[in-house]
Write an enzyme that holds these catalytic residues in place. Sequence first.
Site, PDB file in Angstrom:
ATOM      1  N   CYS A 143      -6.666   1.127   6.170  1.00  0.00           N
ATOM      2  CA  CYS A 143      -5.344   0.754   5.765  1.00  0.00           C
ATOM      3  C   CYS A 143      -4.235   0.849   6.460  1.00  0.00           C
ATOM      4  CB  CYS A 143      -5.210   1.118   4.362  1.00  0.00           C
ATOM      5  SG  CYS A 143      -3.572   0.441   3.359  1.00  0.00           S
ATOM      6  N   GLU A 213     -10.833  -4.251   3.063  1.00  0.00           N
ATOM      7  CA  GLU A 213      -9.537  -4.988   3.558  1.00  0.00           C
ATOM      8  C   GLU A 213      -9.517  -6.487   3.690  1.00  0.00           C
ATOM      9  OE1 GLU A 213      -6.171  -3.679   3.982  1.00  0.00           O
ATOM     10  OE2 GLU A 213      -7.035  -1.624   3.286  1.00  0.00           O
TER      11      GLU A 213
END
Length: 228
Positions: A143, A213
Site C-alpha cells: 500500500c 491493490e
Amino acid sequence: MAWHDRAPDSFTATLWDGIGDVWAEIRAHPFLTGLKDGTLDHRAFVFYVIQDAHYLREYARALAVCGARANDVAGIRMFCEHAAGAIAVERELHESFFADFGLSEADVAATPMAPTNVAYTSYLLSAAYGGSYAEAVGAVLPCYWIYAEVGRELLAAGSPDSRYQRWIDTYGGEEFAEVVSQVLDAADAVGPSLSEADRAAAAHRFTTTSRYEWMFWEMGLRRETWPV
C-alpha cells in the site's frame, strides 16, 4: 536511498522483483489511466474515495499492530506515527473530495464496505495479528510502495482534472516519498535476519496484498457491490 531505487541485493528489491507481472497490470489499469487523462468517471472516483476512507481505518489498525510487534523503538514509533497519519492526513484529503462532491460524513458512514475491501482489510489484519513481524511488514508494504510508484508516474504526466491532480500530487509528492523510504528501510533492516522460510512467507504476504491493490482499483472502477 530513494524509495524507487533500492539496492539490487536488498530484501525490498527482491520483494519488488517478485511482483513484476502484478505491477505491469496495475500500471495499465483503466482506473489509473483514467486519472491521468481525466476520463475516469467521477462516480467511480467517489466510490473509490469512500471505500478508501473505510480501508484506511483498518489499515491504521494493521500499522498499529506492526508498531506493537516491531523489534526496536524506531520501528514502534514509525508505525504508530504512520497509523495516526493514515487517519489524520489522508482522511483530510478524502474529506476535501467529499466536500467537492457534496457528501456528508453520514453519507460516507452509511456506505458499506465493498466485498474486495472487506477481503483486503481482513487479510491485512490476519497477517498483522497472526503472522510474524516480517509477514506483517510484508503485508502492509505494498500500500505504501505501490501508491508511491503510481504517484510518481502519474505526477510526471499530470491530469487535466483538478481533483485527480490533487490525488496525484499527494502520492507523487516528496512528503509521501519520505514516508515510504522509512518503511522500506525498516523492511530492509529485518530482511538479513530472516530464514529462507521466513523470507518466503513475507514475500507471499507482499505478493498477495499487491494483488489486492490491483483488485481495489478494479473494485472502484466497477463500483463493486455484493452479488447477493
